[in-house]
Design a protein around this motif. Structure first.
Motif, mmCIF file in Angstrom:
data_model
loop_
_atom_site.group_PDB
_atom_site.id
_atom_site.type_symbol
_atom_site.label_atom_id
_atom_site.label_comp_id
_atom_site.label_asym_id
_atom_site.label_seq_id
_atom_site.Cartn_x
_atom_site.Cartn_y
_atom_site.Cartn_z
ATOM 1 N N ASP A 1 -26.706 32.974 -5.143
ATOM 2 C CA ASP A 1 -26.667 32.212 -3.903
ATOM 3 C C ASP A 1 -28.087 31.750 -3.573
ATOM 4 O OD1 ASP A 1 -26.497 31.227 -1.326
ATOM 5 O OD2 ASP A 1 -25.188 32.829 -0.604
ATOM 6 N N PRO A 2 -28.361 30.451 -3.609
ATOM 7 C CA PRO A 2 -29.731 29.972 -3.345
ATOM 8 C C PRO A 2 -30.301 30.446 -2.014
ATOM 9 C CG PRO A 2 -28.356 28.196 -4.210
ATOM 10 C CD PRO A 2 -27.425 29.357 -3.925
ATOM 11 N N ARG B 1 -35.665 33.961 -10.808
ATOM 12 C CA ARG B 1 -34.771 33.252 -9.890
ATOM 13 C C ARG B 1 -33.493 32.790 -10.570
ATOM 14 N NH1 ARG B 1 -37.033 31.820 -5.199
ATOM 15 N NH2 ARG B 1 -35.591 30.071 -4.922
ATOM 16 N N ASP B 2 -33.381 33.015 -11.846
ATOM 17 C CA ASP B 2 -32.194 32.596 -12.585
ATOM 18 C C ASP B 2 -31.318 33.812 -12.866
ATOM 19 O OD1 ASP B 2 -30.841 32.193 -15.456
ATOM 20 O OD2 ASP B 2 -31.018 30.248 -14.446
ATOM 21 N N ALA B 3 -30.067 33.757 -12.403
ATOM 22 C CA ALA B 3 -29.177 34.913 -12.535
ATOM 23 C C ALA B 3 -28.900 35.236 -13.998
ATOM 24 C CB ALA B 3 -27.866 34.645 -11.800
ATOM 25 N N MET B 4 -28.695 34.225 -14.818
ATOM 26 C CA MET B 4 -28.370 34.487 -16.214
ATOM 27 C C MET B 4 -29.530 35.145 -16.948
ATOM 28 S SD MET B 4 -25.277 33.927 -16.732
ATOM 29 C CE MET B 4 -25.426 34.287 -18.469
ATOM 30 N N ALA C 1 -24.941 48.569 -6.777
ATOM 31 C CA ALA C 1 -26.104 47.923 -6.154
ATOM 32 C C ALA C 1 -26.664 46.830 -7.064
ATOM 33 C CB ALA C 1 -27.176 48.974 -5.854
ATOM 34 N N TYR C 2 -26.687 47.088 -8.356
ATOM 35 C CA TYR C 2 -27.143 46.084 -9.322
ATOM 36 C C TYR C 2 -26.240 44.854 -9.264
ATOM 37 C CZ TYR C 2 -27.147 43.790 -13.906
ATOM 38 O OH TYR C 2 -27.145 42.871 -14.913
ATOM 39 N N ALA C 3 -24.927 45.075 -9.299
ATOM 40 C CA ALA C 3 -23.985 43.956 -9.285
ATOM 41 C C ALA C 3 -24.052 43.188 -7.975
ATOM 42 C CB ALA C 3 -22.572 44.467 -9.535
ATOM 43 N N ALA C 4 -24.238 43.902 -6.871
ATOM 44 C CA ALA C 4 -24.326 43.238 -5.566
ATOM 45 C C ALA C 4 -25.539 42.320 -5.509
ATOM 46 C CB ALA C 4 -24.397 44.290 -4.460
ATOM 47 N N SER C 5 -26.650 42.762 -6.088
ATOM 48 C CA SER C 5 -27.849 41.932 -6.096
ATOM 49 C C SER C 5 -27.661 40.709 -6.982
ATOM 50 C CB SER C 5 -29.051 42.751 -6.587
ATOM 51 O OG SER C 5 -29.349 43.788 -5.676
ATOM 52 N N LEU C 6 -26.928 40.853 -8.079
ATOM 53 C CA LEU C 6 -26.646 39.697 -8.925
ATOM 54 C C LEU C 6 -25.859 38.643 -8.160
ATOM 55 C CD1 LEU C 6 -25.690 41.086 -12.447
ATOM 56 C CD2 LEU C 6 -27.857 40.097 -11.695
ATOM 57 N N ARG D 1 -29.816 33.295 -0.621
ATOM 58 C CA ARG D 1 -30.122 34.728 -0.611
ATOM 59 C C ARG D 1 -30.907 35.167 -1.851
ATOM 60 N NH1 ARG D 1 -24.775 38.052 0.309
ATOM 61 N NH2 ARG D 1 -24.020 36.758 -1.406
ATOM 62 N N ARG D 2 -31.365 34.187 -2.628
ATOM 63 C CA ARG D 2 -31.978 34.476 -3.913
ATOM 64 C C ARG D 2 -33.255 35.315 -3.777
ATOM 65 N NH1 ARG D 2 -31.719 29.329 -7.201
ATOM 66 N NH2 ARG D 2 -29.543 30.018 -7.310
ATOM 67 N N ASP D 3 -34.090 34.986 -2.801
ATOM 68 C CA ASP D 3 -35.343 35.718 -2.645
ATOM 69 C C ASP D 3 -35.079 37.193 -2.318
ATOM 70 O OD1 ASP D 3 -36.791 33.455 -3.188
ATOM 71 O OD2 ASP D 3 -37.052 32.915 -1.067
ATOM 72 N N ASP D 4 -34.121 37.447 -1.447
ATOM 73 C CA ASP D 4 -33.765 38.831 -1.108
ATOM 74 C C ASP D 4 -33.265 39.579 -2.340
ATOM 75 O OD1 ASP D 4 -34.435 38.368 1.509
ATOM 76 O OD2 ASP D 4 -32.373 37.991 2.153
ATOM 77 N N ALA D 5 -32.494 38.880 -3.172
ATOM 78 C CA ALA D 5 -31.932 39.519 -4.359
ATOM 79 C C ALA D 5 -33.022 39.962 -5.320
ATOM 80 C CB ALA D 5 -30.976 38.558 -5.061
ATOM 81 N N GLN D 6 -34.047 39.136 -5.504
ATOM 82 C CA GLN D 6 -35.149 39.521 -6.379
ATOM 83 C C GLN D 6 -35.785 40.827 -5.914
ATOM 84 O OE1 GLN D 6 -37.953 36.281 -6.608
ATOM 85 N NE2 GLN D 6 -36.325 34.757 -6.694
#
Length: 311
Positions: free
Chosen positions: A120-121, A168-171, A110-115, A123-128
């Motif tokens: 993806d710009p 909002r930054d993946a890194m 689940a962690y990796a899927a959210s990363l 889907r970024r808000d959903d990922a947060q």
């Protein structure tokens, strides 16, 4: 060859082959990692999720193999008993144990899927939101739902994921979560066992030792040399199987360390050492398959010898 810095132990044996569309080889993870730069873009982020799925499959396969080989030993011994009881047939690693490990890997998945979404710009808000919710879910987990001893590592990860809120930054998210990922894999490695006297490795070894003790009794009760010789042959085979299966668990532990190292490399934006990891995975795989085949051949040879000696 040492791992890149992640606190893992150097390795010798190999991962079990992955099954299913999400169980791509860990080599893929490390191959992509080799192309990472200090500021990787979306295409250069390694497929960490698929590597974790491979480790999950390796865990399930290792547990299945252990139960299968021990059950065969139990059947062979039971053939010489005057009566049968349920106590002669024990499952070392039951469905509940496998489910706990699957649950632990599901959290990592689940962690990796959210990363992936965070990259993806669109889907970024959903990922947060997902990362924060995952942190809350981990915090609510009952430690008994996870393998023994790993709850602390997951609690660390859960707390760090809560800090990703608004990121909002993946890194930066990966770097924030990295100490939690390291703690998670470290506790999972400890749960497998640093040696034969700890963790799952201790449980499995003790079961094999019980089998050897029973065969020692069979040897003392054997009425003639031919019977004793058969017991001795079975005893040696059992020792070999015990040692090979411990080696497979040690390989699983090292695979977890390899995943931790890969995540640390990603968090640091480094690509050095990636090729060494790829070579290590390949050697681990080849050695593991050789060991599994050796166990089967030993068992088949022992069974054939006993049949040939039968009147």
């Amino acid at each position: 060859m040492p791992y890149p810095p992640a606190g893992a132990t150097p390795a010798r044996t190999a991962p079990s082959p992955a099954r299913g569309r999400r169980s791509w080889p860990l080599v893929l993870l490390l191959t992509v990692l080799a192309g990472c730069t200090a500021t990787p873009d979306r295409e250069e982020i390694p497929q960490f999720r698929q590597g974790a799925a491979t480790a999950n499959q390796q865990t399930a396969q290792a547990f299945s193999d252990i139960n299968a080989f021990l059950r065969q030993q139990q059947i062979e011994r039971a053939m010489g008993l005057p009566t049968l009881t349920e106590g002669e047939f024990l499952t070392v690693l039951g469905d509940e144990d496998v489910a706990k490990w699957s649950r632990a890997f599901a959290v990592i998945d689940a962690y990796a899927a959210s990363l992936e979404k965070l990259l993806d710009p669109q889907r970024r808000d959903d990922a947060q939101q997902e990362l924060v919710k995952l942190g809350e879910t981990i915090g609510a987990l009952d430690g008994r739902q996870l393998p023994a001893g790993v709850a602390g590592g997951f609690a660390t990860l859960g707390g760090l994921l809560l800090q990703i809120k608004g990121e909002r930054d993946a890194m930066r998210a990966i770097r924030t979560a990295n100490p939690g990922i390291q703690a998670t894999f470290s506790t999972m490695m400890d749960a497998i066992g640093a040696d034969q006297n700890s963790g799952v490795r201790s449980v499995v070894r003790n079961t094999w030792q019980t089998m050897l003790a029973q065969q020692s009794v069979d040897f003392l009760r054997a009425p003639d040399k031919d019977t004793k010789r058969a017991v001795v042959q079975q005893y040696v085979t059992t020792m070999d199987q015990r040692d090979a299966q411990d080696a497979s668990l040690a390989a699983l532990r090292r695979s977890l360390g390899l995943l931790a190292s890969a995540h640390a490399e990603l968090a640091a934006g480094r690509n050095d050492g990636a090729q060494g990891l790829i070579d290590l995975v390949q050697r681990e795989y080849a050695t593991y398959r050789d060991q599994v085949d050796a166990i089967r051949k030993q068992r088949e040879a022992a069974a054939s010898g006993q049949q040939g000696a039968a009147p």
